[in-house]
Scaffold this motif. Structure first.
Motif, mmCIF file in Angstrom:
data_model
loop_
_atom_site.group_PDB
_atom_site.id
_atom_site.type_symbol
_atom_site.label_atom_id
_atom_site.label_comp_id
_atom_site.label_asym_id
_atom_site.label_seq_id
_atom_site.Cartn_x
_atom_site.Cartn_y
_atom_site.Cartn_z
ATOM 1 N N LEU A 43 0.860 -1.177 0.000
ATOM 2 C CA LEU A 43 0.000 0.000 0.000
ATOM 3 C C LEU A 43 0.902 1.234 0.000
ATOM 4 C CD1 LEU A 43 -2.736 1.449 0.332
ATOM 5 C CD2 LEU A 43 -2.501 1.067 2.806
ATOM 6 N N GLU A 44 0.941 1.923 -1.116
ATOM 7 C CA GLU A 44 1.782 3.120 -1.238
ATOM 8 C C GLU A 44 1.146 4.306 -0.524
ATOM 9 O OE1 GLU A 44 4.876 5.679 -2.336
ATOM 10 O OE2 GLU A 44 4.806 3.502 -2.424
ATOM 11 N N ASP A 45 -0.140 4.499 -0.754
ATOM 12 C CA ASP A 45 -0.828 5.641 -0.143
ATOM 13 C C ASP A 45 -2.257 5.278 0.216
ATOM 14 O OD1 ASP A 45 1.175 7.672 -0.242
ATOM 15 O OD2 ASP A 45 0.818 7.899 -2.389
ATOM 16 N N LEU A 46 -2.679 5.769 1.365
ATOM 17 C CA LEU A 46 -4.069 5.688 1.811
ATOM 18 C C LEU A 46 -4.428 7.077 2.311
ATOM 19 C CD1 LEU A 46 -6.613 3.974 2.650
ATOM 20 C CD2 LEU A 46 -5.531 3.775 4.881
ATOM 21 N N PHE A 47 -5.521 7.617 1.808
ATOM 22 C CA PHE A 47 -5.932 8.956 2.197
ATOM 23 C C PHE A 47 -7.446 9.020 2.266
ATOM 24 C CE2 PHE A 47 -7.327 13.260 1.083
ATOM 25 C CZ PHE A 47 -6.665 13.997 2.049
ATOM 26 N N VAL A 48 -7.924 9.597 3.348
ATOM 27 C CA VAL A 48 -9.352 9.873 3.528
ATOM 28 C C VAL A 48 -9.466 11.361 3.841
ATOM 29 C CG1 VAL A 48 -11.392 9.401 4.950
ATOM 30 C CG2 VAL A 48 -9.825 7.529 4.356
ATOM 31 N N LEU A 49 -10.445 12.011 3.233
ATOM 32 C CA LEU A 49 -10.637 13.440 3.496
ATOM 33 C C LEU A 49 -10.702 13.692 5.003
ATOM 34 C CD1 LEU A 49 -13.340 14.304 0.805
ATOM 35 C CD2 LEU A 49 -10.910 14.921 0.767
ATOM 36 N N PRO A 50 -10.028 14.737 5.476
ATOM 37 C CA PRO A 50 -9.981 14.989 6.926
ATOM 38 C C PRO A 50 -11.348 15.019 7.603
ATOM 39 C CG PRO A 50 -8.472 16.457 5.783
ATOM 40 C CD PRO A 50 -9.246 15.718 4.723
ATOM 41 N N GLU A 51 -12.328 15.607 6.950
ATOM 42 C CA GLU A 51 -13.656 15.705 7.568
ATOM 43 C C GLU A 51 -14.397 14.374 7.607
ATOM 44 O OE1 GLU A 51 -14.135 17.038 3.220
ATOM 45 O OE2 GLU A 51 -12.628 17.264 4.795
ATOM 46 N N LYS A 52 -13.875 13.356 6.925
ATOM 47 C CA LYS A 52 -14.509 12.035 6.913
ATOM 48 C C LYS A 52 -13.745 11.006 7.751
ATOM 49 C CE LYS A 52 -17.667 13.458 4.130
ATOM 50 N NZ LYS A 52 -18.983 13.786 4.648
ATOM 51 N N ARG A 53 -12.614 11.410 8.332
ATOM 52 C CA ARG A 53 -11.829 10.484 9.153
ATOM 53 C C ARG A 53 -12.589 10.147 10.429
ATOM 54 N NH1 ARG A 53 -6.322 13.769 7.991
ATOM 55 N NH2 ARG A 53 -6.256 13.197 5.790
#
Length: 161
Positions: free
Chosen positions: A81-91
């Protein structure tokens, strides 16, 4: 929430998430990826990585970019897994956990022996999140990287040998 494999049409969204992740990691100055480079390397004749996108109410809220590696000790492929990102307001709403569970399921379906990734040592929220999922830090390993001019110099050693 839905998780879908990204398509060529998702390239602008993927690049947007990459830039937002880089901002979070204080590495925005290192992003040189373009829509064209992502189209070529993710969806071209030889894709080097895959992307999944998570959606809430048909709106993209997160992404994960991953690719296969290989463990010589296990004699099996793995998923990196190189990158995992969730929008800050949805974390904090379970999106990241569901994305990792999806990747774990995909790894098992593909006969992989492991799923692994790196995390920045200052990113305490991510570290605690991963530990709650049962992930273990590989503290005895040190990451090395050759890039830029050092990569060019090393490649020249082969050419001039």
């Amino acid at each position: 929430m839905q998780i879908k494999s990204a398509t060529l049409e998702d390239v602008p969204v993927i690049l947007s998430f990459i830039r937002q992740l880089a901002d979070y990691e204080k590495l925005a100055h290192e992003v040189i990826a373009t829509e064209d480079s992502l189209r070529k390397h993710l969806f071209g004749s030889k894709p080097y990585a895959e992307v999944i996108l998570s959606y809430l109410d048909n709106v993209p809220v997160g992404f994960a970019l991953f690719f296969h590696n290989f463990s010589t000790f296990l004699g099996k492929p793995g998923l990196y897994l190189e990158d995992l990102f969730v929008l800050p307001e949805k974390r904090g709403s379970g999106i990241g956990q569901k994305m990792l569970a999806y990747l774990a399921c995909l790894a098992k379906e593909r006969g992989c022996g492991r799923l692994e990734w790196w995390v920045l040592d200052w990113n305490e929220p991510a570290i605690h999140f991963y530990q709650r999922l049962g992930a273990q830090a590989m503290n005895e390993w040190t990451v090395y990287r050759v890039t830029g001019e050092a990569l060019n110099d090393l490649a020249e050693q082969w050419k001039s040998a």
